[in-house]
Each structure stands twice: as structure tokens, then as C-alpha cells.
Design a protein around this motif. Structure first.
Motif, mmCIF file in Angstrom:
data_model
loop_
_atom_site.group_PDB
_atom_site.id
_atom_site.type_symbol
_atom_site.label_atom_id
_atom_site.label_comp_id
_atom_site.label_asym_id
_atom_site.label_seq_id
_atom_site.Cartn_x
_atom_site.Cartn_y
_atom_site.Cartn_z
ATOM 1 N N UNK A 862 38.137 19.458 -26.519
ATOM 2 C CA UNK A 862 36.711 19.537 -26.239
ATOM 3 C C UNK A 862 36.480 19.385 -24.741
ATOM 4 N N UNK A 863 35.608 20.209 -24.240
ATOM 5 C CA UNK A 863 35.152 20.087 -22.852
ATOM 6 C C UNK A 863 33.639 20.011 -22.915
ATOM 7 N N UNK A 864 33.053 18.964 -22.356
ATOM 8 C CA UNK A 864 31.625 18.757 -22.495
ATOM 9 C C UNK A 864 31.039 18.244 -21.191
ATOM 10 N N UNK A 865 29.730 18.356 -21.086
ATOM 11 C CA UNK A 865 29.049 17.840 -19.900
ATOM 12 C C UNK A 865 27.637 17.425 -20.279
ATOM 13 N N UNK A 866 27.107 16.504 -19.523
ATOM 14 C CA UNK A 866 25.725 16.065 -19.683
ATOM 15 C C UNK A 866 25.142 15.867 -18.288
ATOM 16 N N UNK A 867 23.911 16.286 -18.114
ATOM 17 C CA UNK A 867 23.272 16.165 -16.813
ATOM 18 C C UNK A 867 21.771 15.993 -17.003
ATOM 19 N N UNK A 868 21.140 15.525 -15.952
ATOM 20 C CA UNK A 868 19.693 15.421 -15.970
ATOM 21 C C UNK A 868 19.132 15.968 -14.675
ATOM 22 N N UNK A 869 18.049 16.734 -14.817
ATOM 23 C CA UNK A 869 17.389 17.352 -13.678
ATOM 24 C C UNK A 869 16.166 16.541 -13.273
ATOM 25 N N UNK A 870 15.960 16.427 -11.970
ATOM 26 C CA UNK A 870 14.754 15.832 -11.407
ATOM 27 C C UNK A 870 14.129 16.867 -10.485
ATOM 28 N N UNK A 871 12.952 17.318 -10.822
ATOM 29 C CA UNK A 871 12.291 18.368 -10.049
ATOM 30 C C UNK A 871 11.135 17.780 -9.247
ATOM 31 N N UNK A 872 10.979 18.332 -8.058
ATOM 32 C CA UNK A 872 9.888 17.886 -7.207
ATOM 33 C C UNK A 872 9.512 19.026 -6.262
ATOM 34 N N UNK A 873 8.383 18.843 -5.572
ATOM 35 C CA UNK A 873 7.906 19.872 -4.662
ATOM 36 C C UNK A 873 6.841 20.728 -5.305
ATOM 37 N N UNK A 874 6.371 21.750 -4.587
ATOM 38 C CA UNK A 874 5.274 22.601 -5.091
ATOM 39 C C UNK A 874 5.691 23.382 -6.334
ATOM 40 N N UNK A 875 4.718 23.617 -7.221
ATOM 41 C CA UNK A 875 4.933 24.399 -8.444
ATOM 42 C C UNK A 875 4.170 25.702 -8.322
#
Length: 951
Positions: A862-875
């Protein structure tokens, strides 16, 4: 065609080239609608998943009254005037899934605008008209595995591991492993995952455009330049403190670590030019696992050698790409890549001691030029040129003579010794496509040339081979007591001595050529036929004419009044050839018995007093290599190409059925049948004949010959599919079951047969082939910015060979197999193993065990990954949807991502194949973890942390 376009084409032709892409398709058309300023105008933009423009996309509109065609310009914009009415719209471009949209209403006196996104199937929101639903085109083949966007996250971030994963997924003929194509060119190198736009496996299986069957090629398309400035910076870090250690390394394990930095920048240069640039720097400090048994020269007692040998590797990759639009009909792509890598203690591990390692430095430069010229919506010309320059330098850790004790250890200096290799590879392509009525016609050619200037002192240090540890111990004891060649005991002599001398430099230039023509005919609403032929040829071998006819079909079974077909049946048959490796040609040129002399001297009997013993006692006593000069009086062993050598040809057939579940996914089942003849193998054509021991050509000279006498036969059943649940989950899977036998036994074209007078004696399963294979993966977005990805591989037990550890038939090749033991088997020859009882000195009339008789452990990875995104700035403000309702704002401009990747998450020990040498002290035991998908020999489970910034 403007002046600048003509200049670029002339420049490319002068360089013996003219570039590639595959064709942007245009659909069947009726007379084009009259364009006039009084008619309503439909305009729009064709974009990819990131919002980047797609130049050269074909847009077709169809109604019962008239058809209209348009091609997107350099910024992805198209404009077309057409009569009022209701149209069905189709948008296509190579590398993207075809987009269908029904009920496009054009109102008199009103202009309209559309935004067309060509996206991955999991992200598309499309409306399929009933007349378009029965898509039987070759590009709509659902037996293909296509990965892009978030789907790519299911694979490892390590390019080497990702390449292994894709090769496993191909499920092709294991005797002819899949080839890697990058942006349409062969011979390339696996890009980093962040560079990849799309991966395809088994698309258009029987197309005459390609030299390999669909599952025999992995097609990778890299990202183009964007029309807005984007960039990212990623870093990865791993350390031994995070990992689970290799269970086969005992004692103190030296610390190790890895660092990886990746950065890219893409955007516009001006209105007609965009760029993509990236850099990758990777440093890895790891360990190689050694498990071997030797002898202490002082006490003459066996010594267990279990150690972790530090290894270091450094990798740098720099890439730049320019996309330029010449007017509205000509797109030019230029790419340059430079790779630099160094590796220390290469080749060390398992039975190979640290002293037998080598250090290497490799420089590679790749230039790709491609041009797509759209004469009109129906006629397209793709041209391509690739040049690869590779410089490899290798130096041994030691120049001492090499000593191999079968199944126990390999020590002394590396047999490869010092080498330098300079390769220049050219690839030229010209692909022409025409869409006319119900026919889509393609024709073109590919020319490849390879110049190899090589300097090799391989085996200049000499190599001694002992059948077992006991014989080696006896030799050390005899040397300690002052024995000479005249009184060295028979049970203390090496059985083989190999040595090379003469001219180390050699140079070779080879080429191959392929020409094809094919037609894709929409015979009826539900039936498409593909038929064509490809002709191939290669220099420097006797076989120069290889015709390869291809035939395929697709039929959509549609129920009455149904909007979509119940299923689509596809099938086909074709011939596919394998080219002879240029490295073998170089070996035959160098070791021709004149330029470089190669000696293989064997101790044929217990009373033998041949130079084998003399050289061992002389060199072991400290004599200089000058003692080997007396070999000039002996007969060397040349390599040669068989005068009747023929390119291997595979007869490949397939039948499959596919069903789509609307926007939720699809499933495909298929049966594959293949038979290959003229497979490459190596033989000693002047080996002693069975029973008589006489040589057919007389004398005592061994003659090694590259031949094409092998046969391979196999079949497999596969099922694959994917599931899409909105934007939250995308899952895919592939399961295959099959069998594959061959008389050559392995993937290598230079593998020797065990019996040159009966290659059928080696007929059996392919080495390392697993009859059952399951691969699956998913990428999920559970919310709160989290991303979860997993790749799972499960393989059943594979096959490996059992050998005696001796050269029983005198052909100087140590791949002889034992016979099944009987009541008459002498006790000294009996070996009891987990696979049965065997006789290591088979007698006349005894049954030799089958090739690859034993089974190695299966694989669960098994090869797996977990991540979390933090977004900022103009939309950015969202665009109105098709009903005019305002859309939600887009994602914020900046993104930070933190995560971790887990290699072999559950720490399952995947054992390497057991030692099958019957004279080995490790016979029947696995002494290392398997190399399947593993990127770190020191760790059974490894964790890599990463952080990234995107804008």
C-alpha cells in the motif's frame, strides 16, 4: 503559413527532424454552414481543468439542416457564425476526453457565448445526446486506464516508484515489458508527478500508429504553459527515525535521510506564447542490505555477513517548455530537460559485498520539438523531433579479481569495472490525419537512430566462480598450506575463470524505421471499424522487413428508445514487433574475438590442471595481472549475431465489453490472447553435446550467439472500472488473471538457455510472473481541506528457478537445473528442500525439473498519503452557469498544503524470492525484502513529510 512558421519548419528539417503530438480530431461533417455577418455568432473558450487555454481544439456543431466547425485560437477562443436552430456541440483535443453538449440553441438576432472545459471524467458535467451516446470511436475505449488531475495523487511522489506502479497496471505481455512514451516520444525518462498532465494505458490498443499493443505502452503527457501565472514550491523530507527498519538487517543500522525540493512556474510570455519551467533536486542517504556467507581466511570458519552498506544518490532535473502559436493554425512546442545523477555503492546488496560495488555519474539532456499544423478542421499535420544525449561514467570500488561463490557471496572487484558510455538518440516523427465523411484516416512515419560510443573494461579484473562454500574453503586452506597448480586438490579448484582483454573502446550506430496507414470508419451509427498496417525495419540485423497488419472494431448494443447503449463490445487483432537491443549489438561488435578477447576457462574434471587453478593460485598469492598474459595462447569466447536472427513478433488478440453508469463511472471486462515467436535468447552454439561431449564446430572454443529461437504463449482476463461520487471520491481498480509461458524464461534478451541443443527444456512460466494481480486506488476529499489517497497492489505468488550451482553440461553458463531425486541418487548429490528432493548431478535418463519450478511469496503493498490545504488570498468571482444563475466564487489564490506519504503503510513484509541455488547455505530462504514498489532498502515502511505552496 506565415514566414515565421516556414522558418521554424525549415530549421527543424535541417536538424533531421520534424515534430510530434497526436492528432486533434475532427468529427464527421456535413457541408459547413455558410458564415456571414448577418447570422448569429456563437463564441466561447476551450479550457482545461486548471483554466488554461487549449489552442487548436476542434469544435463541431451539428443540426439536421447544417454543420459548422471551428478551431480554438492561441488563447483557446473560438468564433463561428451559423443559422438559428438547435445544435449538438462536440469539442475535442488530443489528450482530453471528448465533450458533448446537446440542445445548444442559437436564436436569430442574438449572439451566444459558452465556456467549454475538457476535464477528467470524474469532474465532467456533460449532457449526452442520444445520437452521440453510442460512442464507438477508438479514443472512447473504456478498457483504457486514464489518470489525470486528482487521480494522479493515488500514485507515489517518487518517480521511480510511480513508474513501477504504472508498469504493473499495464497488465501487458510480461515477456515484453511496457515502453514509456513521454509527450509522444519513446526512450524518455519518467517525469516527476507534478509535471504530468495525464497518463494513458491501453488507449487505442490496435492502432497502427504505435509499434506496441495498447497495454505495452505507457503514454505520459506533460503540462503545457498556462495563460495565467501559476507556480508552486514543494519540499519533502524523510528520516530513519520515522520508519520501520528492514527486518533482514541486524545490529546497528546507520542513520539515513532524504530531502526533495521541487519548484515550478508557468504562465504567459505574450498573447501567443506561454512557458512552463520546473526544477527538482533530490538527495538520498540510504543503506543497502547485505546478507551473505563467506569464510574467515584465518580460521577457515564460515562467517555470516549481515550489514547495512551506506549508499548515497543525488538527482537534479531541470526542465523548460515553450508553447507558441503561429497564427491560428500552427502550434509549436519546444522542451529541454537536463538530468544529473550520482550513485555510490551501486550493485551492493543481498549476496553482493560492499567491495564489489561501483560508483556512477550520469548526465542526460533531452530536447523535444513538436509542431501541430491545422490546415482546416479536417486536416492536421503533427511533426516531432527528439534528441537525447546521455553520458554515463562508472568506476569500481575495487579492481581486485571478482570471486563468486554460488548462492553464498560475490566479492572482490565489481565485474563491470570501469566504463564510459556516450549515447546520442534521435527520433523523428511525421503524423498526418484527415477526417472525411465517415472516415478518419491517419498515416505517417517514425525514424529513430542511436549512436553509442562505449568504453568498457568489464571483466578486465577476471572472475573466479566456485560451486559452493565448501570448495572455496578448501581453496583457501590449500593456499594457506602453500599448494601450487600441480598439487591443488581437486575439491579446492574454482570451476570457471572469465577474463577479458584487448580494445576497450567500441562505437556503433543503428537505426529503425516505421511507416503506417490506417482508417477509422464509422460504418453505421453503432459500429466502428479500424483497419491499417504498419511496416518496420531495423539496421544491423538480418531481418529488415516486418509488416504488422492491425484490425479492430467497436459495436454499441442499444436497446429500443434508450438514450445510451447497454454496452459496447470491442475487439481486434494485430501483429507487434520487438526491436533488437543496441547494447547486444555493441557486445557482439566488441567481443568479436579480435577487438576484445573474452576468455571462459572451465575446470572440466577432477583431474583438470587447466589455467583456472593456475590463475587463482597466482593472483591469490599476490602475482600481478601480468600473469594473465599467457591467456593469449588460449582460445577466446566471441559473441555473434545469428545469421538468421528475426525480430520477435507477437500475435495479439482481444475482446472486451464495457458499460457506463452515466456520470458515476464505468466497468470493462476483457480477454487477451497472445503468442510470440522468434523471441530473443542467448546460446553457446559450440557447447559440448550431450552424451558424446563433442563440440559441433570442433576445438574447445565457446561461441556465444544472440538468437531468436524462443516462443512465448499466454492469455489473460482483466476487469477494470472507476467510480465517481461527485467531487468527493474517485476510485478505480484493475484485476487480472492469466498465464504466460516462454522458452526463454525471463524478460532479458541476453538470458542464456540452459541447453543449447533443446531450448524447449526451458519452457515454463516467466520468471517473476504472478498469475493473479489486483491494483486499486482512490482519492477522496472528505472536507475541511483534507485530501486522502491510496494505492493498493496485491500479487499472487510468482515463479523462480532452481539451479544446481554448477555447470553440469560444460557450456560455461551456471543455470543448469537438477533432476528429481530417485532411490539411486548418491547421498553426496541429494538435496532436500521445501520444494522436494533433488539430484544436483543428474544422470542420463533422469527427469530434469521444469523451469521456474518454485514459487516466491506474493506481494501486498500500500502507498498512501494524507494532506490538508489552507487557502488564503483573494477569491475570483465565479462565472454564471448555463442557466444564468450566479456561481459560487472560485478558490482563493494561494494554497498551503501539509501532508505525509506512507510507503507500505501497514508494514507488511514482502519477502524477495528465496535463493534457488541448491549449493547455497541459504537455499529456500528469502534474505531480503522484495523490490516491488519499494524505494528504500533500509526501511520496510517509510514515511515522508511534505509541505507545498501554490499560487
Amino acid at each position: 503559413m506565415n514566414v515565421s512558421t516556414c522558418f521554424v519548419r525549415a530549421l527543424m528539417l535541417c536538424a533531421l527532424s520534424c515534430p510530434v503530438s497526436s492528432a486533434a480530431f475532427a468529427q464527421t461533417a456535413k457541408p459547413t454552414a455558410v458564415t456571414t455577418s448577418k447570422l448569429p455568432v456563437l463564441s466561447g473558450d476551450v479550457l482545461d481543468a486548471t483554466g488554461a487555454a487549449i489552442p487548436g481544439a476542434a469544435v463541431h456543431l451539428h443540426s439536421d439542416q447544417a454543420d459548422a466547425d471551428a478551431v480554438s485560437d492561441n488563447i483557446g477562443h473560438f468564433t463561428v457564425s451559423l443559422a438559428p436552430g438547435t445544435y449538438t456541440l462536440t469539442a475535442e483535443f488530443n489528450g482530453f476526453r471528448t465533450l458533448h453538449r446537446s440542445n445548444v440553441v442559437i436564436v436569430a438576432g442574438h449572439n451566444s457565448a459558452l465556456t467549454l472545459k475538457l476535464l477528467a471524467a470524474s469532474d465532467q458535467e456533460i449532457e449526452v445526446d442520444a445520437s452521440q451516446a453510442a460512442d464507438t470511436s477508438s479514443s472512447a475505449n473504456r478498457s483504457a486506464l486514464v489518470f489525470k488531475n486528482e487521480q494522479l495523487d493515488t500514485f507515489s511522489d517518487d518517480p521511480n516508484v510511480m513508474e513501477q506502479q504504472l508498469e504493473s497496471l499495464s497488465g501487458g505481455d510480461p515477456s515484453n515489458p511496457p515502453q514509456l512514451y513521454v509527450d509522444g516520444f519513446s526512450g524518455g525518462q519518467m517525469p516527476s508527478k507534478d509535471e504530468i498532465r495525464e497518463v494513458r494505458i491501453n488507449q487505442n490498443p490496435f492502432s497502427a500508429v504505435y509499434d506496441q499493443f495498447g497495454s505495452g505502452r505507457i503514454e505520459i503527457l506533460t503540462k503545457p504553459g498556462a495563460n495565467k501565472l501559476h507556480g508552486n514550491l514543494d519540499t519533502q523530507w524523510g528520516d530513519s527515525a520515522l520508519n520501520a527498519r528492514n527486518p533482514y538487517i541486524v545490529g546497528t543500522l546507520p542513520a539515513y535521510d532524504s530531502q526533495n525540493i521541487y519548484g515550478s512556474l508557468t504562465g504567459p510570455v505574450n498573447k501567443t506564447t506561454s512557458f512552463f519551467a520546473n526544477v527538482l533536486v533530490e538527495n538520498t542517504n540510504s543503506n543497502a542490505s547485505v546478507n551473505a556467507k563467506s569464510v574467515d581466511p584465518a580460521t577457515l570458519l564460515p562467517v555470516q555477513i549481515t550489514q547495512a552498506v551506506p549508499t548515497q544518490s543525488h538527482w537534479q532535473s531541470y526542465r523548460g517548455r515553450i508553447d507558441h502559436q503561429f497564427g491560428k493554425t500552427d502550434t509549436f512546442i519546444g522542451q529541454y530537460r537536463f538530468n544529473n545523477s550520482t550513485a555510490e555503492n551501486s550493485g551492493v546488496g543481498q549476496l553482493v559485498l560492499a567491495e564489489a560495488g561501483s560508483n556512477s555519474v550520469t548526465h542526460r539532456q533531452i530536447v523535444q520539438l513538436s509542431d501541430t499544423h491545422i490546415f482546416n478542421a479536417k486536416v492536421i499535420l503533427d511533426s516531432g523531433l527528439q534528441y537525447i544525449r546521455t553520458v554515463l561514467t562508472q568506476a569500481p570500488v575495487s579492481t581486485a579479481p571478482s570471486v563468486t561463490v554460488q548462492g553464498a557471496f560475490t566479492g572482490g572487484g565489481a565485474q563491470s569495472q570501469q566504463s564510459r558510455d556516450h549515447q546520442d538518440q534521435w527520433e523523428l516523427q511525421e503524423y498526418f490525419s484527415i477526417s472525411e465523411g465517415k472516415h478518419f484516416i491517419r498515416t505517417g512515419m517514425r525514424f529513430r537512430a542511436n549512436r553509442d560510443a562505449n568504453f568498457s573494461r568489464s571483466n578486465y579484473n577476471g572472475q573466479f566462480t566456485f560451486p559452493d562454500l565448501t570448495t572455496y574453503t578448501n581453496a583457501l586452506a590449500a593456499l594457506g598450506s602453500g599448494s601450487t597448480v600441480t598439487n591443488l586438490p581437486a575439491n579446492a579448484r574454482p570451476t570457471l575463470f572469465q577474463y577479458a582483454t584487448g580494445t576497450a573502446a567500441a562505437e556503433l550506430t543503428t537505426a529503425d524505421f516505421g511507416f503506417y496507414a490506417e482508417d477509422e470508419w464509422k460504418a453505421t451509427k453503432n459500429l466502428t471499424l479500424n483497419y491499417g498496417v504498419r511496416f518496420e525495419s531495423q539496421t544491423a540485423i538480418p531481418d529488415h522487413f516486418d509488416p504488422a497488419p492491425r484490425l479492430g472494431f467497436a459495436y454499441a448494443y442499444t436497446r429500443p428508445k434508450a438514450k445510451a447503449p447497454l454496452f459496447v463490445v470491442r475487439g481486434g487483432f494485430g501483429l507487434f514487433y520487438t526491436r533488437f537491443p543496441s547494447g547486444n549489438l555493441l557486445t557482439a561488435q566488441r567481443q568479436n574475438g579480435v577487438s576484445q578477447l573474452s576468455y571462459n576457462l572451465s575446470a572440466a574434471s577432477s583431474t583438470d590442471t587447466s589455467p583456472v587453478s593456475f590463475y587463482f593460485t597466482s593472483l591469490a598469492a599476490g602475482a600481478s595481472a601480468g600473469a594473465l598474459n599467457s591467456l593469449t595462447a588460449s582460445t577466446s569466447t566471441p559473441y555473434r549475431i545469428a545469421p538468421n536472427l528475426t525480430s520477435p513478433v507477437t500475435y495479439q488478440g482481444m475482446i472486451s465489453g464495457e458499460h457506463a453508469f452515466g456520470k458515476y463511472g464505468n466497468i470493462n471486462v476483457g480477454y487477451y490472447r497472445r503468442r510470440s515467436i522468434h523471441q530473443f535468447d542467448s546460446e553457446n552454439v559450440n557447447a559440448p553435446m550431450p552424451v558424446t561431449g563433442l563440440r559441433p564446430m570442433g576445438g574447445t572454443q565457446n561461441i556465444y550467439q544472440y538468437s531468436s529461437d524462443g516462443i512465448s504463449d499466454g492469455h489473460s482476463f482483466g476487469i477494470n472500472g472507476n467510480l465517481n461520487i461527485g467531487s468527493r471520491l474517485n476510485a478505480w481498480g484493475f484485476y487480472g488473471i492469466g498465464s504466460q509461458t516462454s522458452t526463454t524464461g525471463s524478460f532479458s534478451s541476453s538470458s542464456f538457455v540452459s541447453n543449447s541443443y533443446n531450448i524447449r527444456q526451458d519452457e515454463g512460466p516467466i520468471t517473476g510472473y504472478s498469475p493473479h494481480q489486483l491494483y486499486t486506488g482512490f482519492n477522496a476529499k472528505p472536507g475541511l481541506g483534507f485530501n486522502v489517497n491510496m494505492f493498493l497492489a496485491v500479487r499472487s505468488r510468482s515463479y523462480f528457478n532452481i539451479t544446481t550451482g554448477s555447470d553440469n553440461n560444460g557450456d560455461t553458463i551456471y543455470n543448469d537445473r537438477p533432476s528429481f531425486a530417485t532411490s539411486a541418487t548418491p547421498a553426496a548429490s541429494l538435496r532436500q528442500t521445501p520444494w522436494g528432493n533433488f539430484d544436483i548431478t543428474p544422470q542420463a535418463g533422469e527427469t530434469i525439473i521444469p523451469f521456474n519450478y518454485a514459487r516466491a511469496p506474493g506481494v501486498v503493498y500500500t502507498e498512501s498519503s494524507i494532506s490538508r490545504d489552507f487557502r488564503f488570498g483573494p477569491r475570483p468571482a465565479g462565472k454564471p452557469d448555463k442557466d444564468g444563475k450566479p456561481a459560487r466564487p472560485g478558490d482563493a489564490k494561494y494554497r498551503l498544503r501539509f501532508g505525509a506519504e506512507f510507503d507500505n503503510l501497514f508494514n507488511h513484509v514482502n519477502r524477495a524470492a528465496p535463493i534457488g541455488v541448491l549449493t547455497s547455505p541459504y537455499v529456500g530462504q528469502s534474505i531480503a525484502i522484495g523490490s516491488n514498489f519499494g524505494g528504500n532498502a533500509s526501511a520496510n515502511r517509510s514515511i515522508v513529510l511534505h509541505a507545498g505552496f501554490n499560487f
